[in-house]
Design a protein around this motif. Structure first.
Motif, PDB file in Angstrom:
ATOM      1  N   TYR A 143       0.758  -1.172  -0.128  1.00 47.66           N
ATOM      2  CA  TYR A 143       0.063   0.192  -0.075  1.00 47.66           C
ATOM      3  C   TYR A 143       0.638   1.212   0.499  1.00 47.66           C
ATOM      4  O   TYR A 143       2.031   1.355   0.747  1.00 47.66           O
ATOM      5  CB  TYR A 143      -1.045   0.310   0.860  1.00 47.66           C
ATOM      6  CG  TYR A 143      -1.955  -1.007   1.058  1.00 47.66           C
ATOM      7  CD1 TYR A 143      -2.686  -0.963   0.517  1.00 47.66           C
ATOM      8  CD2 TYR A 143      -1.718  -2.389   1.501  1.00 47.66           C
ATOM      9  CE1 TYR A 143      -4.495  -2.192   0.657  1.00 47.66           C
ATOM     10  CE2 TYR A 143      -2.749  -3.669   1.564  1.00 47.66           C
ATOM     11  CZ  TYR A 143      -3.799  -2.836   1.018  1.00 47.66           C
ATOM     12  OH  TYR A 143      -4.390  -3.845   1.606  1.00 47.66           O
ATOM     13  N   LEU A 198      -0.775   4.059   1.208  1.00 43.71           N
ATOM     14  CA  LEU A 198      -0.745   4.562   2.980  1.00 43.71           C
ATOM     15  C   LEU A 198      -1.264   3.490   3.395  1.00 43.71           C
ATOM     16  O   LEU A 198      -2.362   2.446   2.628  1.00 43.71           O
ATOM     17  CB  LEU A 198      -1.425   5.920   2.710  1.00 43.71           C
ATOM     18  CG  LEU A 198      -1.065   7.056   1.472  1.00 43.71           C
ATOM     19  CD1 LEU A 198      -2.020   8.572   0.990  1.00 43.71           C
ATOM     20  CD2 LEU A 198       0.545   6.832   2.081  1.00 43.71           C
ATOM     21  N   ILE A 234      -4.859   2.704  -1.122  1.00 43.67           N
ATOM     22  CA  ILE A 234      -4.375   3.122   0.022  1.00 43.67           C
ATOM     23  C   ILE A 234      -5.659   2.229   1.204  1.00 43.67           C
ATOM     24  O   ILE A 234      -6.296   1.714   0.864  1.00 43.67           O
ATOM     25  CB  ILE A 234      -5.150   4.318   0.177  1.00 43.67           C
ATOM     26  CG1 ILE A 234      -4.320   4.998  -1.080  1.00 43.67           C
ATOM     27  CG2 ILE A 234      -5.474   5.282   1.200  1.00 43.67           C
ATOM     28  CD1 ILE A 234      -5.049   6.973  -1.171  1.00 43.67           C
TER      29      ILE A 234
END
Length: 394
Positions: free
Chosen positions: A141, A143, A161
Motif C-alpha cells: 500500500y 498509504l 490506500i
C-alpha cells in the motif's frame, strides 16, 4: 548298583546336571551378547539423533546462512562443514531438498564401535524439516494507517490506500488505485479515483517491523541529549536533535552510506534535515526514538544497491514525521507506527510508501507515487528449520 545307572555307559544324573549348567551358561552368554548388541544399537540410534540435532543447530545459526545455498545441490552436511563439527559417533549427515516447497530432508547415520574399530551398532534416521518464520515483507500500500487517514486538497496518490479505522476524502484528491477502510469512508472528494472504494473491509496487518533489535544492531549511535556538538560531515548535534546541516562548501548535501552489508543509524532523540538540506541514504536505515522533520525544500534520497533490500528509510515507533513545504523523499518507506505522518504543502514522495497510526494531508499539491511497480519488499530474517516428520530408515 546305586539304582541310578542301569546301563554301563550311563554317566548318571551328574552328567545331566553338568550339561544343563553348560546349556544355561551358553544361554546366558547368548543373552549377554544379544543384550550388548541391543545396547550398542540403541546407542547408535541416539548418535544418529544427535547428528540430526547438530544439523538443525547449524542450519538455524544466522552465521551459517551460507549452508542453505548448498541444499539445492544435494550436498552433504559433512562436505559443507568439516567432519570435526559432527558429533562423535555420527558417520554422516546428508541434507537434500525435501518433498515440498520450503522443506529439506536430513539423513543422519550413527554408529557404535569397539576400541579396535569393529562396528557393533548402526542406525539411520530421516527427518523432514520445514522453514518457519522469517519470510518476505511486502509494502503493498502507498498509504497504510491503523487509526485515521485524511486526504484533502489536491493530493495526488499512485497506489492503493487502506486504513484500519476511518477515512476522510475532501476536495480534488486523485488516486490511481483502490481505497479501502475497515471503518467508514467520508468521501466528499471531487477528484478521480481509478480503483474501487470499499468500507468495512478486513483489518490489514502492518508489515512486520521489530524496533527492539535496532539498538543492539546500530552501526552509528547518536544520543543528542548528551550535549551540543558537531559530529562532522554536516551532522550537527543540537540539544535533543540530530540535524543534517546546509553548508556552503557542500551544496550537493551529505551521504550516509552503509556499504555492501548495510548500516543502521540509531538516533536516541529527534532527527531533522534543515531547510534546503539534502541527505543521500544508501544501503541504510534511520531509526529515531523521537520526531522526524524535513524542513522546507529538504530532500532525502534512499538508495539500495547490491544485496541490501530493506526499503524502509526512516522509522520511529512513537514519534511523528512532519514533511514541510516542498520537501522530497525518493525511494523509501516512512514508518511512524504509533504516531502521525503529516504532509504539508507540495510534498513529494516518489517510489515510496507510508505506514503510520495516522496520516494527514494539508494544503495542496502533495504527490505520492508508487506506480511503476517499485520493489518495496524484502526478506526479513531467514526463519528456522523445525521437524515435520521423523522415521528410521534402513
Amino acid at each position: 548298583e546305586d539304582g541310578i545307572r542301569d546301563v554301563e555307559r550311563s554317566r548318571g544324573l551328574g552328567d545331566v546336571y553338568k550339561r544343563q549348567v553348560v546349556a544355561l551358561l551358553s544361554m546366558a552368554g547368548n543373552d549377554n551378547t544379544l543384550s550388548g548388541l541391543q545396547r550398542d544399537s540403541t546407542i547408535a540410534l541416539y548418535k544418529a539423533e544427535s547428528g540430526i540435532e547438530k544439523a538443525l543447530w547449524w542450519l538455524n545459526l544466522e552465521e551459517a546462512e551460507y549452508i542453505k545455498v548448498y541444499l539445492a545441490g544435494n550436498e552433504t552436511f559433512a562436505e559443507i562443514l568439516p567432519s570435526e563439527y559432527l558429533p562423535e559417533g555420527v558417520e554422516s549427515v546428508d541434507i537434500s531438498d525435501g518433498p515440498n516447497q520450503g522443506q529439506i530432508k536430513i539423513i543422519s547415520e550413527g554408529v557404535e564401535q569397539t576400541s579396535s574399530g569393529k562396528v557393533t551398532g548402526r542406525r539411520k534416521i530421516e527427518v523432514i524439516a520445514e522453514e518457519v518464520g522469517g519470510g518476505t515483507i511486502c509494502y503493498d500500500y502507498s498509504l497504510l494507517a491503523d487509526n485515521f487517514i485524511a486526504l484533502e486538497n489536491s493530493a495526488s496518490i499512485g497506489g492503493d490506500i487502506h486504513c484500519n479505522g476511518d477515512m476522510k476524502i475532501e476536495n480534488e484528491v486523485n488516486v490511481d488505485g483502490n481505497i479501502s477502510s475497515s471503518g467508514t469512508i467520508n468521501n466528499q472528494g471531487t477528484g478521480t479515483i481509478t480503483g474501487s472504494i470499499n468500507e468495512n473491509t478486513d483489518i490489514v496487518e502492518k508489515p512486520q517491523f521489530d524496533y527492539s533489535i535496532y539498538p543492539d544492531e546500530a552501526d552509528y549511535y547518536y544520543n543528542p541529549s548528551e550535549g551540543i556538538g558537531n559530529y562532522g560531515n554536516g551532522v550537527l548535534n543540537e540539544e535533543g536533535t540530530v540535524t543534517i546541516e546546509v553548508l556552503e562548501e557542500n551544496p550537493e548535501g551529505f551521504s550516509w552510506d552503509g556499504g555492501e552489508t548495510g548500516a543502521v543509524y540509531y538516533i536516541d532523540g529527534n532527527f531533522k534535515i534543515q531547510e534546503n538540506g539534502k541527505l543521500i541514504l544508501q544501503n541504510a536505515i534511520i531509526i529515531v526514538t523521537g520526531n522526524v522533520t524535513l524542513e522546507n525544500y529538504a530532500k532525502l534520497e534512499h538508495i539500495r544497491t547490491g544485496e541490501y533490500d530493506n526499503p524502509v528509510a526512516i522509522a520511529t515507533e512513537n514519534g511523528n514525521i512532519i514533511l514541510e513545504n516542498y520537501s522530497e523523499i525518493t525511494g523509501g518507506v516512512l514508518r511512524a507506527d504509533n504516531g502521525e505522518v503529516k504532509f504539508e504543502n507540495s510534498v513529494k514522495l516518489d517510489q515510496g510508501a507510508v505506514v503510520a497510526n495516522t496520516i494527514k494531508f494539508e494544503d495542496e499539491g502533495t504527490l505520492i507515487n508508487q506506480s511503476g511497480d517499485p520493489d518495496l519488499s524484502y526478506k526479513e530474517g531467514s526463519g528456522v528449520f523445525d521437524k515435520v516428520t521423523w522415521r528410521e530408515v534402513y
